[in-house]
Scaffold this active site. Structure first.
Site, PDB file in Angstrom:
ATOM      1  N   GLY A  12       0.837  -1.203   0.000  1.00  0.00           N
ATOM      2  CA  GLY A  12       0.000   0.000   0.000  1.00  0.00           C
ATOM      3  C   GLY A  12       0.866   1.244   0.000  1.00  0.00           C
ATOM      4  O   GLY A  12       1.979   1.240  -0.523  1.00  0.00           O
ATOM      5  N   ARG A  83      -5.574   4.026   9.342  1.00  0.00           N
ATOM      6  CA  ARG A  83      -6.636   4.742  10.052  1.00  0.00           C
ATOM      7  C   ARG A  83      -7.482   5.582   9.108  1.00  0.00           C
ATOM      8  O   ARG A  83      -6.985   6.227   8.213  1.00  0.00           O
ATOM      9  CB  ARG A  83      -6.022   5.682  11.092  1.00  0.00           C
ATOM     10  CG  ARG A  83      -5.833   5.031  12.422  1.00  0.00           C
ATOM     11  CD  ARG A  83      -5.577   6.063  13.489  1.00  0.00           C
ATOM     12  NE  ARG A  83      -4.392   6.866  13.215  1.00  0.00           N
ATOM     13  CZ  ARG A  83      -4.100   7.976  13.870  1.00  0.00           C
ATOM     14  NH1 ARG A  83      -4.912   8.428  14.804  1.00  0.00           N
ATOM     15  NH2 ARG A  83      -3.005   8.634  13.599  1.00  0.00           N
ATOM     16  N   ARG A  89      -5.917   4.716  16.679  1.00  0.00           N
ATOM     17  CA  ARG A  89      -5.003   3.611  16.366  1.00  0.00           C
ATOM     18  C   ARG A  89      -5.490   2.335  17.042  1.00  0.00           C
ATOM     19  O   ARG A  89      -5.299   1.240  16.540  1.00  0.00           O
ATOM     20  CB  ARG A  89      -3.593   3.941  16.849  1.00  0.00           C
ATOM     21  CG  ARG A  89      -2.925   5.040  16.049  1.00  0.00           C
ATOM     22  CD  ARG A  89      -1.472   5.211  16.482  1.00  0.00           C
ATOM     23  NE  ARG A  89      -0.812   6.259  15.709  1.00  0.00           N
ATOM     24  CZ  ARG A  89      -0.803   7.534  16.056  1.00  0.00           C
ATOM     25  NH1 ARG A  89      -1.386   7.923  17.168  1.00  0.00           N
ATOM     26  NH2 ARG A  89      -0.193   8.429  15.308  1.00  0.00           N
ATOM     27  N   ASN A  96      -5.818  -5.647  12.752  1.00  0.00           N
ATOM     28  CA  ASN A  96      -4.423  -5.706  12.334  1.00  0.00           C
ATOM     29  C   ASN A  96      -3.649  -6.813  13.044  1.00  0.00           C
ATOM     30  O   ASN A  96      -2.685  -7.355  12.497  1.00  0.00           O
ATOM     31  CB  ASN A  96      -3.750  -4.341  12.500  1.00  0.00           C
ATOM     32  CG  ASN A  96      -4.153  -3.393  11.373  1.00  0.00           C
ATOM     33  OD1 ASN A  96      -4.806  -3.803  10.414  1.00  0.00           O
ATOM     34  ND2 ASN A  96      -3.779  -2.132  11.484  1.00  0.00           N
ATOM     35  N   VAL A 119       5.682  -1.878  11.124  1.00  0.00           N
ATOM     36  CA  VAL A 119       5.183  -0.519  10.878  1.00  0.00           C
ATOM     37  C   VAL A 119       3.690  -0.431  11.199  1.00  0.00           C
ATOM     38  O   VAL A 119       3.179   0.597  11.618  1.00  0.00           O
ATOM     39  CB  VAL A 119       5.449  -0.096   9.410  1.00  0.00           C
ATOM     40  CG1 VAL A 119       4.844   1.283   9.120  1.00  0.00           C
ATOM     41  CG2 VAL A 119       6.941  -0.078   9.104  1.00  0.00           C
ATOM     42  N   ASN A 121       0.039  -0.299  12.593  1.00  0.00           N
ATOM     43  CA  ASN A 121      -0.525   0.213  13.847  1.00  0.00           C
ATOM     44  C   ASN A 121      -1.563  -0.730  14.447  1.00  0.00           C
ATOM     45  O   ASN A 121      -2.179  -1.480  13.702  1.00  0.00           O
ATOM     46  CB  ASN A 121      -1.209   1.564  13.585  1.00  0.00           C
ATOM     47  CG  ASN A 121      -0.265   2.724  13.775  1.00  0.00           C
ATOM     48  OD1 ASN A 121       0.641   2.654  14.596  1.00  0.00           O
ATOM     49  ND2 ASN A 121      -0.490   3.788  13.022  1.00  0.00           N
ATOM     50  N   ARG A 152       8.971  14.404  12.788  1.00  0.00           N
ATOM     51  CA  ARG A 152       7.903  15.420  12.807  1.00  0.00           C
ATOM     52  C   ARG A 152       8.284  16.559  13.753  1.00  0.00           C
ATOM     53  O   ARG A 152       8.159  17.736  13.409  1.00  0.00           O
ATOM     54  CB  ARG A 152       6.587  14.771  13.257  1.00  0.00           C
ATOM     55  CG  ARG A 152       5.987  13.928  12.162  1.00  0.00           C
ATOM     56  CD  ARG A 152       4.698  13.242  12.585  1.00  0.00           C
ATOM     57  NE  ARG A 152       4.088  12.618  11.413  1.00  0.00           N
ATOM     58  CZ  ARG A 152       3.313  11.540  11.451  1.00  0.00           C
ATOM     59  NH1 ARG A 152       3.041  10.951  12.608  1.00  0.00           N
ATOM     60  NH2 ARG A 152       2.808  11.043  10.349  1.00  0.00           N
ATOM     61  N   HIS A 176       3.859   4.844  20.467  1.00  0.00           N
ATOM     62  CA  HIS A 176       3.438   5.651  19.321  1.00  0.00           C
ATOM     63  C   HIS A 176       1.951   5.889  19.482  1.00  0.00           C
ATOM     64  O   HIS A 176       1.144   5.046  19.187  1.00  0.00           O
ATOM     65  CB  HIS A 176       3.718   4.867  18.033  1.00  0.00           C
ATOM     66  CG  HIS A 176       3.367   5.606  16.789  1.00  0.00           C
ATOM     67  ND1 HIS A 176       3.839   6.863  16.507  1.00  0.00           N
ATOM     68  CD2 HIS A 176       2.608   5.259  15.731  1.00  0.00           C
ATOM     69  CE1 HIS A 176       3.382   7.253  15.328  1.00  0.00           C
ATOM     70  NE2 HIS A 176       2.626   6.294  14.839  1.00  0.00           N
TER      71      HIS A 176
END
Ligand code: TXD
Length: 309
Positions: A12, A83, A89, A96, A119, A121, A152, A176
Protein backbone atom coordinates in the site's frame (compact mmCIF):
# COMPACT_ATOMS: atom_id res chain seq x y z
CA UNK A 1 28.58 -10.88 -2.91
CA UNK A 2 24.85 -11.25 -3.22
CA UNK A 3 22.88 -8.11 -2.59
CA UNK A 4 20.86 -7.96 0.63
CA UNK A 5 17.24 -8.97 0.32
CA UNK A 6 14.57 -6.74 1.78
CA UNK A 7 10.99 -7.96 1.76
CA UNK A 8 8.20 -5.47 2.22
CA UNK A 9 4.84 -6.92 3.24
CA UNK A 10 1.90 -4.74 2.30
CA UNK A 11 2.23 -2.90 -1.01
CA UNK A 12 0.00 0.00 0.00
CA UNK A 13 1.05 3.58 0.57
CA UNK A 14 3.76 2.97 3.15
CA UNK A 15 4.99 -0.34 1.69
CA UNK A 16 5.33 0.97 -1.86
CA UNK A 17 7.21 4.03 -0.61
CA UNK A 18 9.50 1.82 1.50
CA UNK A 19 10.26 -0.17 -1.66
CA UNK A 20 10.88 3.05 -3.60
CA UNK A 21 13.29 4.62 -1.08
CA UNK A 22 15.05 1.28 -0.55
CA UNK A 23 15.89 0.84 -4.22
CA UNK A 24 16.67 4.53 -4.70
CA UNK A 25 19.34 4.07 -2.03
CA UNK A 26 20.26 0.75 -3.67
CA UNK A 27 20.22 -0.98 -0.28
CA UNK A 28 19.45 -4.35 -1.87
CA UNK A 29 16.86 -6.30 -3.85
CA UNK A 30 13.23 -5.86 -2.87
CA UNK A 31 10.33 -8.33 -2.73
CA UNK A 32 6.96 -6.62 -2.43
CA UNK A 33 4.07 -8.76 -1.12
CA UNK A 34 0.36 -7.99 -0.86
CA UNK A 35 -2.90 -9.93 -0.74
CA UNK A 36 -4.40 -7.86 -3.55
CA UNK A 37 -3.66 -9.48 -6.88
CA UNK A 38 -1.70 -7.36 -9.33
CA UNK A 39 -0.85 -4.47 -7.01
CA UNK A 40 2.57 -5.66 -5.81
CA UNK A 41 3.40 -6.95 -9.29
CA UNK A 42 2.43 -3.67 -10.93
CA UNK A 43 4.20 -1.45 -8.42
CA UNK A 44 7.37 -3.57 -8.51
CA UNK A 45 7.49 -3.44 -12.31
CA UNK A 46 6.85 0.29 -12.34
CA UNK A 47 9.62 0.87 -9.78
CA UNK A 48 12.00 -1.35 -11.76
CA UNK A 49 11.37 0.85 -14.79
CA UNK A 50 12.45 3.92 -12.78
CA UNK A 51 15.81 2.17 -12.28
CA UNK A 52 17.44 3.32 -15.51
CA UNK A 53 16.56 6.91 -14.67
CA UNK A 54 17.65 6.82 -11.04
CA UNK A 55 20.53 4.51 -11.79
CA UNK A 56 19.74 1.60 -9.52
CA UNK A 57 20.21 -2.06 -10.35
CA UNK A 58 18.20 -3.41 -7.43
CA UNK A 59 15.90 -6.20 -8.52
CA UNK A 60 12.22 -5.83 -7.68
CA UNK A 61 9.73 -8.66 -7.44
CA UNK A 62 6.02 -8.22 -6.72
CA UNK A 63 4.03 -11.23 -5.55
CA UNK A 64 0.97 -12.47 -3.66
CA UNK A 65 2.90 -15.32 -2.07
CA UNK A 66 5.80 -15.69 0.33
CA UNK A 67 8.17 -18.11 -1.41
CA UNK A 68 10.03 -15.23 -3.04
CA UNK A 69 10.72 -13.75 0.41
CA UNK A 70 12.84 -16.76 1.46
CA UNK A 71 16.12 -15.87 3.16
CA UNK A 72 15.37 -12.18 3.51
CA UNK A 73 17.83 -10.12 5.50
CA UNK A 74 15.13 -7.68 6.57
CA UNK A 75 11.35 -7.86 6.41
CA UNK A 76 9.40 -4.63 6.76
CA UNK A 77 5.79 -5.33 7.72
CA UNK A 78 3.29 -2.65 6.69
CA UNK A 79 0.33 -4.95 5.98
CA UNK A 80 -2.88 -3.93 7.59
CA UNK A 81 -5.55 -1.32 7.58
CA UNK A 82 -4.72 2.37 7.84
CA UNK A 83 -6.64 4.74 10.05
CA UNK A 84 -9.67 6.47 8.62
CA UNK A 85 -10.77 9.88 9.98
CA UNK A 86 -12.19 9.57 13.47
CA UNK A 87 -10.64 6.14 13.97
CA UNK A 88 -8.06 5.77 16.72
CA UNK A 89 -5.00 3.61 16.37
CA UNK A 90 -6.56 1.33 18.93
CA UNK A 91 -9.62 0.66 16.76
CA UNK A 92 -7.24 -1.08 14.45
CA UNK A 93 -5.97 -3.42 17.13
CA UNK A 94 -7.85 -6.64 16.53
CA UNK A 95 -8.08 -6.44 12.76
CA UNK A 96 -4.42 -5.71 12.33
CA UNK A 97 -3.42 -8.29 14.94
CA UNK A 98 -5.00 -10.95 12.76
CA UNK A 99 -3.21 -9.70 9.66
CA UNK A 100 0.19 -9.23 11.32
CA UNK A 101 -0.03 -12.61 13.03
CA UNK A 102 -0.56 -14.44 9.76
CA UNK A 103 2.10 -12.40 7.95
CA UNK A 104 4.70 -13.14 10.63
CA UNK A 105 4.01 -16.87 10.43
CA UNK A 106 4.50 -16.88 6.66
CA UNK A 107 7.62 -14.76 6.85
CA UNK A 108 9.54 -16.46 9.65
CA UNK A 109 9.07 -19.97 8.31
CA UNK A 110 11.04 -18.88 5.22
CA UNK A 111 13.53 -16.39 6.70
CA UNK A 112 14.75 -17.69 10.03
CA UNK A 113 17.57 -15.16 10.35
CA UNK A 114 15.74 -12.06 9.22
CA UNK A 115 15.30 -8.86 11.18
CA UNK A 116 11.66 -7.79 11.33
CA UNK A 117 10.72 -4.13 11.26
CA UNK A 118 7.07 -3.54 12.15
CA UNK A 119 5.18 -0.52 10.88
CA UNK A 120 1.53 -1.57 11.17
CA UNK A 121 -0.52 0.21 13.85
CA UNK A 122 -1.13 0.14 16.75
CA UNK A 123 2.59 -0.07 16.48
CA UNK A 124 3.84 -1.05 19.92
CA UNK A 125 1.26 -3.81 20.35
CA UNK A 126 1.95 -5.15 16.84
CA UNK A 127 5.68 -5.44 17.57
CA UNK A 128 4.97 -7.34 20.77
CA UNK A 129 2.67 -9.66 18.85
CA UNK A 130 5.20 -10.16 16.05
CA UNK A 131 7.93 -10.95 18.55
CA UNK A 132 5.74 -13.55 20.30
CA UNK A 133 4.60 -15.15 17.04
CA UNK A 134 8.05 -15.20 15.50
CA UNK A 135 9.92 -16.86 18.33
CA UNK A 136 12.83 -14.59 17.32
CA UNK A 137 15.18 -13.02 19.85
CA UNK A 138 14.04 -9.54 20.87
CA UNK A 139 16.93 -7.79 19.12
CA UNK A 140 15.62 -8.99 15.74
CA UNK A 141 12.08 -7.65 16.11
CA UNK A 142 11.86 -3.85 16.09
CA UNK A 143 9.11 -1.27 15.66
CA UNK A 144 9.20 1.93 13.63
CA UNK A 145 7.55 4.93 15.25
CA UNK A 146 10.08 7.05 17.10
CA UNK A 147 12.05 7.93 13.98
CA UNK A 148 8.84 9.29 12.46
CA UNK A 149 7.69 11.07 15.61
CA UNK A 150 11.08 12.70 16.07
CA UNK A 151 11.23 13.65 12.37
CA UNK A 152 7.90 15.42 12.81
CA UNK A 153 9.18 17.21 15.91
CA UNK A 154 12.38 18.17 14.02
CA UNK A 155 10.36 19.56 11.13
CA UNK A 156 8.28 21.76 13.42
CA UNK A 157 11.34 22.96 15.39
CA UNK A 158 13.18 23.84 12.16
CA UNK A 159 10.17 25.74 10.82
CA UNK A 160 9.71 27.60 14.10
CA UNK A 161 13.34 28.70 14.32
CA UNK A 162 13.90 29.07 10.57
CA UNK A 163 16.92 26.76 10.56
CA UNK A 164 17.93 23.76 8.51
CA UNK A 165 16.32 20.50 9.51
CA UNK A 166 19.84 19.09 9.37
CA UNK A 167 20.74 21.15 12.43
CA UNK A 168 17.86 19.80 14.47
CA UNK A 169 17.89 16.62 16.50
CA UNK A 170 14.94 15.57 18.59
CA UNK A 171 14.27 12.99 21.19
CA UNK A 172 10.96 11.18 21.52
CA UNK A 173 10.26 8.34 23.94
CA UNK A 174 7.32 6.11 24.76
CA UNK A 175 4.59 4.47 22.74
CA UNK A 176 3.44 5.65 19.32
CA UNK A 177 0.22 7.31 20.22
CA UNK A 178 -1.23 10.28 21.91
CA UNK A 179 0.87 9.50 24.98
CA UNK A 180 4.25 9.74 23.24
CA UNK A 181 6.88 11.62 25.23
CA UNK A 182 8.93 14.24 23.36
CA UNK A 183 11.95 15.33 25.45
CA UNK A 184 12.67 19.03 24.75
CA UNK A 185 15.80 19.21 26.91
CA UNK A 186 17.44 16.59 24.69
CA UNK A 187 16.14 18.17 21.49
CA UNK A 188 18.74 20.50 20.01
CA UNK A 189 19.58 22.95 17.26
CA UNK A 190 23.28 22.67 16.39
CA UNK A 191 23.79 21.19 19.84
CA UNK A 192 21.86 23.89 21.72
CA UNK A 193 18.85 22.54 23.66
CA UNK A 194 15.62 24.05 22.38
CA UNK A 195 14.77 24.92 25.98
CA UNK A 196 17.45 27.66 25.59
CA UNK A 197 15.98 28.87 22.30
CA UNK A 198 12.21 28.85 22.66
CA UNK A 199 9.77 29.85 25.40
CA UNK A 200 8.01 27.01 27.21
CA UNK A 201 4.61 27.72 25.64
CA UNK A 202 5.99 27.53 22.09
CA UNK A 203 7.76 24.27 22.90
CA UNK A 204 4.53 22.91 24.31
CA UNK A 205 2.70 23.87 21.13
CA UNK A 206 5.26 22.02 19.01
CA UNK A 207 5.10 19.00 21.32
CA UNK A 208 1.32 18.89 21.03
CA UNK A 209 1.48 19.21 17.26
CA UNK A 210 4.01 16.35 17.16
CA UNK A 211 1.83 14.08 19.31
CA UNK A 212 -1.08 14.79 16.93
CA UNK A 213 1.12 14.65 13.84
CA UNK A 214 -0.51 11.55 12.43
CA UNK A 215 -4.06 12.79 12.95
CA UNK A 216 -3.22 16.14 11.31
CA UNK A 217 -2.34 14.32 8.10
CA UNK A 218 -5.29 11.90 8.29
CA UNK A 219 -7.58 14.95 8.52
CA UNK A 220 -6.15 16.23 5.22
CA UNK A 221 -5.96 12.96 3.30
CA UNK A 222 -9.29 11.62 4.59
CA UNK A 223 -8.93 8.25 2.86
CA UNK A 224 -5.64 7.22 4.41
CA UNK A 225 -2.77 8.16 6.67
CA UNK A 226 0.76 9.52 6.25
CA UNK A 227 3.22 7.53 4.19
CA UNK A 228 6.18 9.49 2.84
CA UNK A 229 7.74 10.27 6.21
CA UNK A 230 6.77 6.88 7.71
CA UNK A 231 8.41 5.08 4.79
CA UNK A 232 11.53 7.26 4.96
CA UNK A 233 11.74 6.46 8.67
CA UNK A 234 11.55 2.71 8.13
CA UNK A 235 14.20 2.94 5.42
CA UNK A 236 16.53 4.87 7.74
CA UNK A 237 16.30 1.84 10.04
CA UNK A 238 16.88 -0.60 7.16
CA UNK A 239 19.96 1.33 6.12
CA UNK A 240 21.36 1.55 9.67
CA UNK A 241 21.02 -2.23 9.99
CA UNK A 242 22.33 -3.30 6.59
CA UNK A 243 25.29 -0.92 6.75
CA UNK A 244 25.94 -1.88 10.38
CA UNK A 245 26.07 1.80 11.22
CA UNK A 246 25.52 1.50 14.98
CA UNK A 247 23.15 4.43 14.58
CA UNK A 248 21.22 5.66 17.59
CA UNK A 249 17.56 5.93 16.64
CA UNK A 250 14.35 5.91 18.65
CA UNK A 251 12.60 2.59 18.00
CA UNK A 252 10.09 0.34 19.70
CA UNK A 253 12.33 -2.15 21.47
CA UNK A 254 11.82 -4.83 24.09
CA UNK A 255 12.48 -3.52 27.59
CA UNK A 256 13.65 -5.89 30.23
CA UNK A 257 13.84 -3.54 33.18
CA UNK A 258 15.22 -0.49 31.38
CA UNK A 259 13.32 2.72 32.08
CA UNK A 260 11.57 0.81 34.86
CA UNK A 261 9.59 -1.30 32.37
CA UNK A 262 9.79 -5.06 32.00
CA UNK A 263 8.56 -7.44 29.33
CA UNK A 264 7.17 -4.81 26.99
CA UNK A 265 7.96 -3.14 23.66
CA UNK A 266 8.07 0.66 24.01
CA UNK A 267 9.87 3.44 22.15
CA UNK A 268 13.38 4.17 23.44
CA UNK A 269 16.70 5.16 21.86
CA UNK A 270 18.55 2.10 20.60
CA UNK A 271 21.75 1.37 18.72
CA UNK A 272 20.93 -0.24 15.36
CA UNK A 273 23.50 -2.41 13.62
CA UNK A 274 23.70 -5.62 11.62
CA UNK A 275 22.43 -7.65 14.57
CA UNK A 276 19.37 -5.42 14.98
CA UNK A 277 18.96 -3.73 18.34
CA UNK A 278 22.53 -3.92 19.65
CA UNK A 279 22.02 -1.75 22.70
CA UNK A 280 19.25 0.04 24.51
CA UNK A 281 20.40 3.50 25.45
CA UNK A 282 19.18 4.40 28.87
CA UNK A 283 19.19 8.02 29.94
CA UNK A 284 18.27 9.37 33.32
CA UNK A 285 14.82 10.90 33.22
CA UNK A 286 13.53 13.67 35.43
CA UNK A 287 10.54 12.82 37.61
CA UNK A 288 7.96 14.38 35.27
CA UNK A 289 9.52 12.71 32.23
CA UNK A 290 9.56 9.33 33.96
CA UNK A 291 5.93 9.81 34.93
CA UNK A 292 5.03 10.57 31.30
CA UNK A 293 7.00 7.54 30.14
CA UNK A 294 5.27 5.29 32.69
CA UNK A 295 1.89 6.56 31.54
CA UNK A 296 2.77 5.88 27.94
CA UNK A 297 4.07 2.37 28.76
CA UNK A 298 0.87 1.68 30.71
CA UNK A 299 -1.19 2.64 27.65
CA UNK A 300 0.85 0.21 25.55
CA UNK A 301 0.49 -2.54 28.14
CA UNK A 302 -3.26 -2.07 28.20
CA UNK A 303 -3.43 -2.76 24.46
CA UNK A 304 -1.04 -5.69 24.66
CA UNK A 305 -3.13 -7.21 27.46
CA UNK A 306 -6.19 -7.08 25.19
CA UNK A 307 -4.34 -9.30 22.71
CA UNK A 308 -3.87 -11.99 25.38
CA UNK A 309 -0.55 -13.07 23.93
O1 TXD B 1 4.53 5.23 12.66
C1 TXD B 1 4.00 4.25 12.25
N1 TXD B 1 4.34 3.06 12.73
C2 TXD B 1 3.01 4.31 11.18
C3 TXD B 1 2.06 3.23 11.04
C4 TXD B 1 3.00 5.37 10.23
C5 TXD B 1 2.19 5.30 9.13
C6 TXD B 1 1.29 4.20 8.87
N2 TXD B 1 1.18 3.29 9.94
C7 TXD B 1 0.39 2.07 9.76
O2 TXD B 1 0.97 1.28 8.73
C8 TXD B 1 -1.03 2.26 9.30
O3 TXD B 1 -1.86 2.61 10.38
C9 TXD B 1 -1.34 0.88 8.77
O4 TXD B 1 -1.63 0.00 9.84
C10 TXD B 1 -0.03 0.45 8.13
C11 TXD B 1 0.00 0.60 6.61
O5 TXD B 1 -0.35 1.90 6.24
P1 TXD B 1 -0.60 2.26 4.69
O6 TXD B 1 -0.87 3.72 4.64
O7 TXD B 1 0.46 1.69 3.84
O8 TXD B 1 -1.96 1.47 4.42
P2 TXD B 1 -2.52 0.94 3.01
O9 TXD B 1 -2.14 1.87 1.92
O10 TXD B 1 -3.94 0.62 3.25
O11 TXD B 1 -1.70 -0.40 2.76
C12 TXD B 1 -1.85 -1.55 3.53
C13 TXD B 1 -1.69 -2.71 2.58
C14 TXD B 1 -2.79 -2.81 1.52
O12 TXD B 1 -2.23 -2.80 0.24
C15 TXD B 1 -3.47 -4.15 1.85
O13 TXD B 1 -3.93 -4.84 0.70
C16 TXD B 1 -2.32 -4.89 2.51
O14 TXD B 1 -1.70 -3.93 3.34
N3 TXD B 1 -2.74 -6.06 3.29
C17 TXD B 1 -2.01 -7.19 3.33
N4 TXD B 1 -0.86 -7.52 2.72
C18 TXD B 1 -0.39 -8.78 2.95
N5 TXD B 1 -1.03 -9.66 3.73
C19 TXD B 1 -2.18 -9.37 4.34
N6 TXD B 1 -2.78 -10.27 5.13
C20 TXD B 1 -2.72 -8.09 4.15
N7 TXD B 1 -3.84 -7.46 4.58
C21 TXD B 1 -3.84 -6.22 4.05
Amino acid sequence: MARPKISVIGAGNVGASVAQYTVEKELGDVVLVDVVEGIPQGKALDLAQAGPIHGYDSRLIGTNGYDETADSDIVVITAGLARKPGMTRDDLLFKNAEIVGSVVEQVVSRSKHAILILVTNPLDAMVQLAWKKSGFPTERVIGMAGVLDSARFRTFIAQELQVSVENVTAFVLGGHGDSMVPLPRYSTVAGIPITDLLPADRIQALVTRTANGGAEIVAFLKSGSAYYAPAASAVEMVEAILKDKKKILPCAAYLNGQYGTKGLYVGVPVKLGRKGVEQIIEIKLQADEQAAFDKSAAAVRELVDKLKL
